[in-house]
Design a protein around this motif. Structure first.
Motif, PDB file in Angstrom:
ATOM      1  N   GLN A  20      -8.094   5.088 -31.647  1.00  0.00           N
ATOM      2  CA  GLN A  20      -7.754   5.832 -30.430  1.00  0.00           C
ATOM      3  C   GLN A  20      -8.923   5.818 -29.454  1.00  0.00           C
ATOM      4  O   GLN A  20      -8.734   5.601 -28.255  1.00  0.00           O
ATOM      5  N   LEU A  21     -10.137   6.034 -29.949  1.00  0.00           N
ATOM      6  CA  LEU A  21     -11.313   6.055 -29.082  1.00  0.00           C
ATOM      7  C   LEU A  21     -11.607   4.672 -28.509  1.00  0.00           C
ATOM      8  O   LEU A  21     -12.071   4.558 -27.373  1.00  0.00           O
ATOM      9  N   ASP A  25      -8.942   6.587 -25.141  1.00  0.00           N
ATOM     10  CA  ASP A  25      -8.179   7.829 -25.190  1.00  0.00           C
ATOM     11  C   ASP A  25      -8.885   8.865 -26.055  1.00  0.00           C
ATOM     12  O   ASP A  25      -9.546   8.519 -27.027  1.00  0.00           O
ATOM     13  N   ALA A  26      -8.721  10.120 -25.689  1.00  0.00           N
ATOM     14  CA  ALA A  26      -9.233  11.220 -26.507  1.00  0.00           C
ATOM     15  C   ALA A  26      -8.218  11.500 -27.606  1.00  0.00           C
ATOM     16  O   ALA A  26      -7.049  11.142 -27.498  1.00  0.00           O
ATOM     17  N   GLU A  28      -7.020  14.752 -30.119  1.00  0.00           N
ATOM     18  CA  GLU A  28      -7.137  16.175 -30.433  1.00  0.00           C
ATOM     19  C   GLU A  28      -6.669  16.411 -31.862  1.00  0.00           C
ATOM     20  O   GLU A  28      -5.597  15.956 -32.258  1.00  0.00           O
ATOM     21  N   THR A  34     -11.584  18.208 -30.286  1.00  0.00           N
ATOM     22  CA  THR A  34     -11.225  16.971 -29.617  1.00  0.00           C
ATOM     23  C   THR A  34     -12.369  15.968 -29.669  1.00  0.00           C
ATOM     24  O   THR A  34     -13.518  16.319 -29.403  1.00  0.00           O
ATOM     25  N   PHE A  35     -12.037  14.736 -30.007  1.00  0.00           N
ATOM     26  CA  PHE A  35     -12.970  13.619 -29.954  1.00  0.00           C
ATOM     27  C   PHE A  35     -12.657  12.832 -28.690  1.00  0.00           C
ATOM     28  O   PHE A  35     -11.489  12.569 -28.401  1.00  0.00           O
ATOM     29  N   SER A  36     -13.698  12.463 -27.929  1.00  0.00           N
ATOM     30  CA  SER A  36     -13.501  11.665 -26.732  1.00  0.00           C
ATOM     31  C   SER A  36     -14.697  10.741 -26.542  1.00  0.00           C
ATOM     32  O   SER A  36     -15.695  10.850 -27.254  1.00  0.00           O
ATOM     33  N   GLU A  38     -17.461   9.344 -23.706  1.00  0.00           N
ATOM     34  CA  GLU A  38     -18.059   9.559 -22.396  1.00  0.00           C
ATOM     35  C   GLU A  38     -19.047   8.439 -22.119  1.00  0.00           C
ATOM     36  O   GLU A  38     -19.794   8.022 -22.999  1.00  0.00           O
ATOM     37  N   VAL A  60     -19.467   8.827 -28.375  1.00  0.00           N
ATOM     38  CA  VAL A  60     -18.385   9.671 -28.885  1.00  0.00           C
ATOM     39  C   VAL A  60     -18.861  11.118 -28.797  1.00  0.00           C
ATOM     40  O   VAL A  60     -19.976  11.447 -29.208  1.00  0.00           O
ATOM     41  N   THR A  63     -15.771  18.046 -29.105  1.00  0.00           N
ATOM     42  CA  THR A  63     -15.694  19.388 -28.538  1.00  0.00           C
ATOM     43  C   THR A  63     -14.884  20.254 -29.501  1.00  0.00           C
ATOM     44  O   THR A  63     -13.680  20.016 -29.669  1.00  0.00           O
TER      45      THR A  63
END
Length: 68
Positions: A20-21, A25-26, A28, A34-36, A38, A60, A63
């Motif tokens: 997904q990363l 995409d983040a 949840e 949530t992993f995202s 930046e 990565v 939050t």
């Protein structure tokens, strides 16, 4: 039929998060957070008096869910 081991479940989870990363995409995880991804631009870093240019990179970020 045998149930998957904890190691297999964790491996499947990390593979799903990574997939997904990789697409930007983040993801949840209810009850966890949530992993995202930046983007970090390049910049000058100084360590032990030595300055160097750090390349741009994606990081990565996790939050946590409030109250988790």
């Amino acid at each position: 039929m045998e149930s998957p081991s904890a190691e297999e479940v964790i491996e499947a989870f990390t593979d799903a998060v990574q997939d997904q990363l990789d697409t930007g995409d983040a993801i949840e995880v209810p009850g966890l957070g949530t992993f995202s991804v930046e983007h970090r631009p390049s910049g000058v870093q100084e360590e032990d008096g030595v300055r160097r240019l750090a390349p741009p990179r994606n990081e990565v970020v996790f939050t946590p869910e409030p109250g988790a």
